[in-house]
Design an enzyme around this catalytic site. Sequence first.
Site, PDB file in Angstrom:
ATOM      1  N   ASP A  73       0.945  -1.258  -0.187  1.00 59.59           N
ATOM      2  CA  ASP A  73       0.024  -0.110   0.005  1.00 59.59           C
ATOM      3  C   ASP A  73       0.988   1.268  -0.042  1.00 59.59           C
ATOM      4  O   ASP A  73       2.078   1.399   0.309  1.00 59.59           O
ATOM      5  CB  ASP A  73      -0.769   0.058   1.154  1.00 59.59           C
ATOM      6  CG  ASP A  73      -1.871   1.281   1.340  1.00 59.59           C
ATOM      7  OD1 ASP A  73      -2.310   1.616   0.500  1.00 59.59           O
ATOM      8  OD2 ASP A  73      -1.810   1.865   2.319  1.00 59.59           O
TER       9      ASP A  73
ATOM     10  N   ASP B 203      -1.596  -0.571   6.135  1.00 61.37           N
ATOM     11  CA  ASP B 203      -2.031  -0.084   7.497  1.00 61.37           C
ATOM     12  C   ASP B 203      -3.475   0.303   7.589  1.00 61.37           C
ATOM     13  O   ASP B 203      -3.746   0.546   8.774  1.00 61.37           O
ATOM     14  CB  ASP B 203      -1.106   1.333   7.443  1.00 61.37           C
ATOM     15  CG  ASP B 203      -1.725   2.271   6.655  1.00 61.37           C
ATOM     16  OD1 ASP B 203      -2.229   2.138   5.373  1.00 61.37           O
ATOM     17  OD2 ASP B 203      -1.536   3.526   7.029  1.00 61.37           O
TER      18      ASP B 203
ATOM     19  N   ASP C  99      -6.918  -2.181   3.747  1.00 64.41           N
ATOM     20  CA  ASP C  99      -6.028  -3.150   3.206  1.00 64.41           C
ATOM     21  C   ASP C  99      -6.320  -4.611   3.773  1.00 64.41           C
ATOM     22  O   ASP C  99      -5.900  -5.367   3.417  1.00 64.41           O
ATOM     23  CB  ASP C  99      -4.799  -2.720   3.753  1.00 64.41           C
ATOM     24  CG  ASP C  99      -4.377  -1.353   3.031  1.00 64.41           C
ATOM     25  OD1 ASP C  99      -4.543  -1.182   1.823  1.00 64.41           O
ATOM     26  OD2 ASP C  99      -3.514  -0.635   3.939  1.00 64.41           O
TER      27      ASP C  99
END
Length: 783
Positions: A298, A538, A542
């Site tokens: 990410d 995080d 996700d």
Amino acid sequence: MNLPSPLADGLGDDEARRRLAADGPNAMPDTAPHPLRRALGKLWAPVPWMLEGAIVLELALGKAAEAAIIAGLLLFNAALGYFQEGRAQATLAALKSRLALNASVCRGGVWRVVPAAELVAGDRVKLSLGAVVAADAQITAGSVLLDLSMLTGESVPSEAGTGAQAFAGGLVRRGEAEAVVTATGVRTRFGRTAELVRTAHGVSSQQQAVLHVVRNLALFNGAVVALLVGWGLAHALPAAELVPLVLTAVLASIPVALPATFTLAAAVGAQALARQGTLPTRLSALDEAAALDVLCADKTGTLTDNALKVTAVQALPGWDEARVLQLAALASSVGGQDPVDGAIQAAAAAAPGPAAAAAPLTRQAFVPFDPATKMAEARVGGADGAVLRVVKGAYAAVARLAAPSPVAGEAAEAAAAAQALEAQGLRVLAVAIGPPQALALAGLIALSDPPRADSAALIEALRALGVRTVMVTGDAPATAAAVARAVGLQGSLAPPGALPPGLRAEDHAVYAGVLPEGKFALVQALQQAGHTVGMCGDGANDAPALRQAQMGIAVSTATDVAKAAAGIVLTRPGLGGIVAAVQQGRIAFQRIQTYTLNSLVKKIATVLFLAVGLFMTGHAILTPMLMVIMMVTGDFLTMALTADAAQPSPQPNVWRIDRLTKAGVVLGAGLLLFCTALLALGRDRLGLAPAPLQTLALLALVFGSQATLYAVRERRRLWSRPGLWLNLSALANVLIVSALALAGVLMAPLPLPLVAGLLAAALGWGLVLTVLKRPLFERLDLG
């Protein structure tokens, strides 16, 4: 689902209780398996089935002692796996918490604070500075700055006014608003993400490896056992001898400690990682780290700091950068949670003082950012008493207020500069100052969420380890591409839209504008292409992908939701724990692969030795009790391999069970020749009776297996120094079996010179095998 209530006084207590009973609490259901179910699951798998079958056979033969020992081995296996998994589950539970513990709600015209789990659709709630939005809600009054980065991946907070939707899990950075709850629990956007997390499942390569080993051993040794039965029936072997022989062969075929060794090796690796600030919450994640060849990372909060910073300041003619920052700071809040204002204040404080000719300004009034005008402004006073207006905001909004510049082309140049900065994925603000009706543009300020200091080094280190990194983010393509360039990602930006069939990791390096479902789908597509996929993130957005990936990694600043979904949690700032996890996973893989190969060699050689011994002597050369002794001293003491001194491989590891089986057959044939030679020596030269010959067969297998273990533990080199625990376990194995043989306990006694001679022969066999192993491992590409 109940519709939102339009009541100004909010819902009544009775109506709230009715809706709570109908819709359920505003919480995610607990899907953790019952402890009893987990315990029983440890007894329901191929290896436990084989042990349970052996227990039944032993009891049928009236051998309660042997049955008890095998039952103890079965329970040891189950307990080790259960308690190690339980530690991981406890860690996960400690990390897991609800999005918001309490919420401010109006019930019957009275504002009160209630647990967030009691919110229902239609509740009138208050969204205040610093609070976490407890449920999906529609704003009815006021405006707030919402940070949804943990849900959407957008690094820049968004303004939300009347009519806008606020989603559960968002953080209020500025302002205050009232809202009506529209969805709770699993029906919120977060709830749908959590449902994806619940249904996501990555198949463990460890599970597949154990199943394949058991399958190959069952097929090979099953054929040998059938041959033994056929020979026994053809030669009218009495049932009293044939049944124990079959039972001995079955016991010889069971890789009894293999599942426990997988678990223990992962636990040892997990402890090593924990000392480095990396916490595995699922032991299987360490095994997957060894095979990792693609890392989906990410952007916001993972590759970047998730903290806006001033990236560039462009002063227009007549101004300097320090002065532009000073003006922008005057039009920014001090000490608030607005990340844009905080970044500007920090940059202004760090900048050198403006030109000496610049007159100092004092702020007299301040108007915070207004989403309707897209500006914040301040009224300032100069040393000469003049009152000026300072405006900071979106370029288009500020440019409309500015008076035409007397310099030809200056406005066009400013517009072009703003467009160029925006094309780089930066957020651009304009700053203007002057009398209220005659503002002049002073300059432009560009902000971004900069890459973490260690992101580029991480990507390069992973590249050296054979792991390809792919960025996947919900942010805009231009922003994602700019960050990708900064961290050294090499490759193209994926086109928007659905993922193409046959997607490969090398096709694109950046996927932008991706929703949580899209991240989940990308991980699945890469897995279907044959990759072992890691996902590093995080935010709650996700979480589904973190759960689906074989190796889900949550960074230290991740939400509790992301940490609960991940298999590995970084507890210290930075991304170095990812490289450490890959390296530690590969070390654990080497240890497990050595144990698996050694187990294959011993099981294959032992069953074949039973057949050859039967043909040579006409009776069983091992009894069930002797085989149980081998299982205890050999299989379980050899688990010390989980702490052996092993080196990580330079490329991702892949389980090649068929190749391991081929190597096991070849090496097992060599061990069989060694044991057969000693058996022939004992029968023909020493003239041993059947009982002492059985003891000799046991010592030949134990000593030969130990020599084989030391030879095969290093596959890329001729030799490396073994670990202390492996040496101690080998010594214990040899001493225990030798002591039993010398004392005649549970077996016929043998003289000391013969025992010493067998041990010396095994040492010689190990030296020969150490030299001959390399061509085999190179041909089969087993490193």
